[in-house]
Design an enzyme around this catalytic site. Structure first.
Site, PDB file in Angstrom:
ATOM      1  N   LYS A 109     -20.140 -19.545 -24.743  1.00  0.00           N
ATOM      2  CA  LYS A 109     -19.053 -19.652 -23.761  1.00  0.00           C
ATOM      3  C   LYS A 109     -17.693 -19.657 -24.446  1.00  0.00           C
ATOM      4  O   LYS A 109     -16.735 -19.074 -23.945  1.00  0.00           O
ATOM      5  CB  LYS A 109     -19.257 -20.891 -22.883  1.00  0.00           C
ATOM      6  CG  LYS A 109     -20.384 -20.682 -21.881  1.00  0.00           C
ATOM      7  CD  LYS A 109     -20.717 -21.953 -21.125  1.00  0.00           C
ATOM      8  CE  LYS A 109     -21.858 -21.718 -20.146  1.00  0.00           C
ATOM      9  NZ  LYS A 109     -22.456 -22.970 -19.680  1.00  0.00           N
TER      10      LYS A 109
ATOM     11  N   LYS B  76     -27.725  -9.651 -20.640  1.00  0.00           N
ATOM     12  CA  LYS B  76     -28.269 -10.636 -19.697  1.00  0.00           C
ATOM     13  C   LYS B  76     -27.460 -10.625 -18.396  1.00  0.00           C
ATOM     14  O   LYS B  76     -26.226 -10.662 -18.441  1.00  0.00           O
ATOM     15  CB  LYS B  76     -28.188 -12.028 -20.336  1.00  0.00           C
ATOM     16  CG  LYS B  76     -28.657 -13.146 -19.411  1.00  0.00           C
ATOM     17  CD  LYS B  76     -28.328 -14.522 -19.937  1.00  0.00           C
ATOM     18  CE  LYS B  76     -27.905 -15.420 -18.798  1.00  0.00           C
ATOM     19  NZ  LYS B  76     -27.588 -16.774 -19.150  1.00  0.00           N
TER      20      LYS B  76
ATOM     21  N   LYS C 208     -23.208 -13.846 -13.688  1.00  0.00           N
ATOM     22  CA  LYS C 208     -21.998 -13.708 -12.873  1.00  0.00           C
ATOM     23  C   LYS C 208     -20.778 -13.569 -13.777  1.00  0.00           C
ATOM     24  O   LYS C 208     -19.909 -12.737 -13.562  1.00  0.00           O
ATOM     25  CB  LYS C 208     -21.881 -14.958 -11.998  1.00  0.00           C
ATOM     26  CG  LYS C 208     -20.767 -14.908 -10.998  1.00  0.00           C
ATOM     27  CD  LYS C 208     -21.158 -14.018  -9.845  1.00  0.00           C
ATOM     28  CE  LYS C 208     -19.906 -13.554  -9.123  1.00  0.00           C
ATOM     29  NZ  LYS C 208     -20.215 -12.509  -8.162  1.00  0.00           N
TER      30      LYS C 208
HETATM   31  P1  TYM Z   1     -27.539 -20.996 -14.229  1.00  0.00           P
HETATM   32  O1  TYM Z   1     -26.774 -21.447 -13.051  1.00  0.00           O
HETATM   33  O2  TYM Z   1     -26.861 -20.118 -15.224  1.00  0.00           O
HETATM   34  O3  TYM Z   1     -28.860 -20.245 -13.782  1.00  0.00           O
HETATM   35  C1  TYM Z   1     -29.734 -20.824 -12.834  1.00  0.00           C
HETATM   36  C2  TYM Z   1     -31.168 -20.414 -13.105  1.00  0.00           C
HETATM   37  O4  TYM Z   1     -31.280 -18.982 -13.121  1.00  0.00           O
HETATM   38  C3  TYM Z   1     -31.853 -18.556 -14.353  1.00  0.00           C
HETATM   39  N1  TYM Z   1     -31.193 -17.300 -14.767  1.00  0.00           N
HETATM   40  C4  TYM Z   1     -31.840 -16.210 -15.204  1.00  0.00           C
HETATM   41  N2  TYM Z   1     -33.153 -15.960 -15.355  1.00  0.00           N
HETATM   42  C5  TYM Z   1     -33.503 -14.727 -15.799  1.00  0.00           C
HETATM   43  N3  TYM Z   1     -32.586 -13.756 -16.096  1.00  0.00           N
HETATM   44  C6  TYM Z   1     -31.261 -13.964 -15.947  1.00  0.00           C
HETATM   45  N4  TYM Z   1     -30.389 -12.992 -16.208  1.00  0.00           N
HETATM   46  C7  TYM Z   1     -30.826 -15.249 -15.489  1.00  0.00           C
HETATM   47  N5  TYM Z   1     -29.611 -15.805 -15.240  1.00  0.00           N
HETATM   48  C8  TYM Z   1     -29.858 -17.057 -14.802  1.00  0.00           C
HETATM   49  C9  TYM Z   1     -31.551 -19.674 -15.348  1.00  0.00           C
HETATM   50  O5  TYM Z   1     -32.473 -19.686 -16.415  1.00  0.00           O
HETATM   51  C10 TYM Z   1     -31.651 -20.910 -14.485  1.00  0.00           C
HETATM   52  O6  TYM Z   1     -32.992 -21.349 -14.367  1.00  0.00           O
HETATM   53  N6  TYM Z   1     -27.372 -25.115 -16.990  1.00  0.00           N
HETATM   54  C11 TYM Z   1     -28.036 -24.486 -15.854  1.00  0.00           C
HETATM   55  C12 TYM Z   1     -27.906 -25.259 -14.567  1.00  0.00           C
HETATM   56  C13 TYM Z   1     -28.464 -26.630 -14.615  1.00  0.00           C
HETATM   57  C14 TYM Z   1     -29.853 -26.974 -14.615  1.00  0.00           C
HETATM   58  C15 TYM Z   1     -29.893 -28.396 -14.647  1.00  0.00           C
HETATM   59  C16 TYM Z   1     -31.033 -26.231 -14.586  1.00  0.00           C
HETATM   60  C17 TYM Z   1     -27.757 -27.780 -14.668  1.00  0.00           C
HETATM   61  N7  TYM Z   1     -28.594 -28.857 -14.686  1.00  0.00           N
HETATM   62  C18 TYM Z   1     -31.116 -29.078 -14.662  1.00  0.00           C
HETATM   63  C19 TYM Z   1     -32.266 -26.919 -14.596  1.00  0.00           C
HETATM   64  C20 TYM Z   1     -32.291 -28.326 -14.633  1.00  0.00           C
HETATM   65  C21 TYM Z   1     -27.390 -23.134 -15.659  1.00  0.00           C
HETATM   66  O7  TYM Z   1     -26.249 -22.920 -15.993  1.00  0.00           O
HETATM   67  O8  TYM Z   1     -28.175 -22.252 -14.986  1.00  0.00           O
END
Ligand code: TYM
Length: 326
Positions: free
Chosen positions: A115, A194, A197
């Site tokens: 990031k 990847k 957004k």
């Molecule tokens: P975030 O918001 O980036 O993504 C949410 C979920 O979507 C999955 N994901 C993907 N899987 C496959 N290919 C992709 N291109 C892709 N982009 C996103 C992520 O693996 C995720 O499961 N830090 C986390 C949010 C969070 C969280 C938590 C998750 C905060 N606290 C506790 C689980 C448990 C995040 O930024 O995910």
């Protein structure tokens, strides 16, 4: 005696429209698991503050994630849906965990480095993001955390922190497993990186048909001519197709065979992907427009979900407080 019902927790950041990566990596697992698990699925609103400075946009995005969860098929009768900031116990727990978190554990977290490399400001919130994520997870004593591949490191940090705390204070936290889908792939975006957004390369399955088709047609491909066979594994169009249809779906095998034979143009492959998206998300797209017209329902879902999550989180925080001497 019946099987013990396993408890599940996961979350998504409200950083804009959900995309195919969120669906294939995470939400599809939530929907599959909700019938026979006790589910806690939340909107990671505090995490979003590490990269958002626009209050109006954040408010709208939080609501939108809840609507999308419901549209994709999460059912409040089987799943507590809540906003992270409605469960203040989570931030209390984050402090308790931060005090047993060695600094080097944060130094090695790759998402912080990524990031910063992309220009986000190096705030303390961003740096300690994984501690807050550990608090989210540990706050309801889950058995399993379904996520996409990119969240594995955060889940491992959570396990390390729970174990560190338990070493100091006794068995306070259950150490949860994470779960990837069997055919888990990081879903690529239209540029082959990847899907995210924040990279501006995502595909939103709820787009109107015309812009959706235009978006799919923009996916980067190589310049192999139509009359030559193509390698499906290295093609972004095929990889996105496979992550939505599934590895074992006959449509995936059929498209793969067409790649391997001469005569397939990338335009045609993209058209197949576009049609797959419309077909796969037809019911979700319908549900979503009905939900958008019913803000009262969304509010109620969040209220009920927060009450359920808080009840769990209070027990956990009380246990942790007592263990540390408070
Ligand atoms: P975030 O918001 O980036 O993504 C949410 C979920 O979507 C999955 N994901 C993907 N899987 C496959 N290919 C992709 N291109 C892709 N982009 C996103 C992520 O693996 C995720 O499961 N830090 C986390 C949010 C969070 C969280 C938590 C998750 C905060 N606290 C506790 C689980 C448990 C995040 O930024 O995910």
């Amino acid at each position: 005696m019946g099987d013990v019902v396993k408890r599940v927790l996961s979350g998504i950041q409200p950083s804009g429209q959900l995309h195919l990566g969120n669906y294939a990596g995470a939400i599809r697992q939530f929907v599959e698991m909700q019938r026979d698990h006790e589910m806690y699925i939340f909107v990671a609103s505090y995490h979003a503050l590490t990269s958002s400075r626009d209050a109006e946009a954040l408010r709208a995005n939080i609501r939108q994630v809840v609507i999308d969860y419901l549209a994709f098929g999460l059912d409040p009768a089987h799943c507590s849906l809540y906003a992270q900031h409605d469960v203040p116990e989570v931030t209390e727990l984050a402090w308790l965990l931060g005090c047993v978190c060695p600094k080097h554990m944060m130094d090695k977290a790759t998402s912080y480095k990524d990031k910063i490399a992309r220009g986000l400001s190096a705030s303390i919130g961003l740096y300690t993001y994984p501690v807050l994520q550990a608090a989210d997870i540990l706050s309801v004593d889950p058995d399993v955390v379904p996520v996409g591949k990119d969240q594995v490191q955060h889940c491992e940090i959570t396990r390390d922190l729970a174990q560190a705390f338990n070493r100091h204070y006794g068995e306070v936290f259950k150490v949860p497993d994470y779960r990837l889908r069997d055919d888990a792939d990081v879903v690529p975006g239209i540029d082959g990186e990847k899907m995210s957004k924040s990279y501006g390369n995502d595909i939103d399955p709820f787009m109107e048909e015309k812009p959706l088709r235009k978006r799919v047609m923009k996916i980067t491909t190589d310049s192999t001519p139509v009359d030559q066979p193509k390698d499906p594994q290295s093609c972004t169009v095929f990889r996105i197709f496979r992550s939505i249809a599934g590895r074992d779906d006959p449509r995936t095998a059929e498209l793969e065979a067409r790649y391997r034979a001469p005569g397939l143009g990338y335009g045609e492959a993209k058209q197949s992907l576009f049609e797959l998206i419309l077909d796969h998300f037809a019911a979700a797209r319908q549900r979503r427009s009905a939900l958008t017209d019913d803000p009262g329902y969304v509010e109620q879902v969040l209220k009920d979900g927060a009450a359920a999550a808080r009840a769990r989180a209070r027990e956990v925080v009380d246990r942790a407080r007592a263990a540390v001497g408070l």
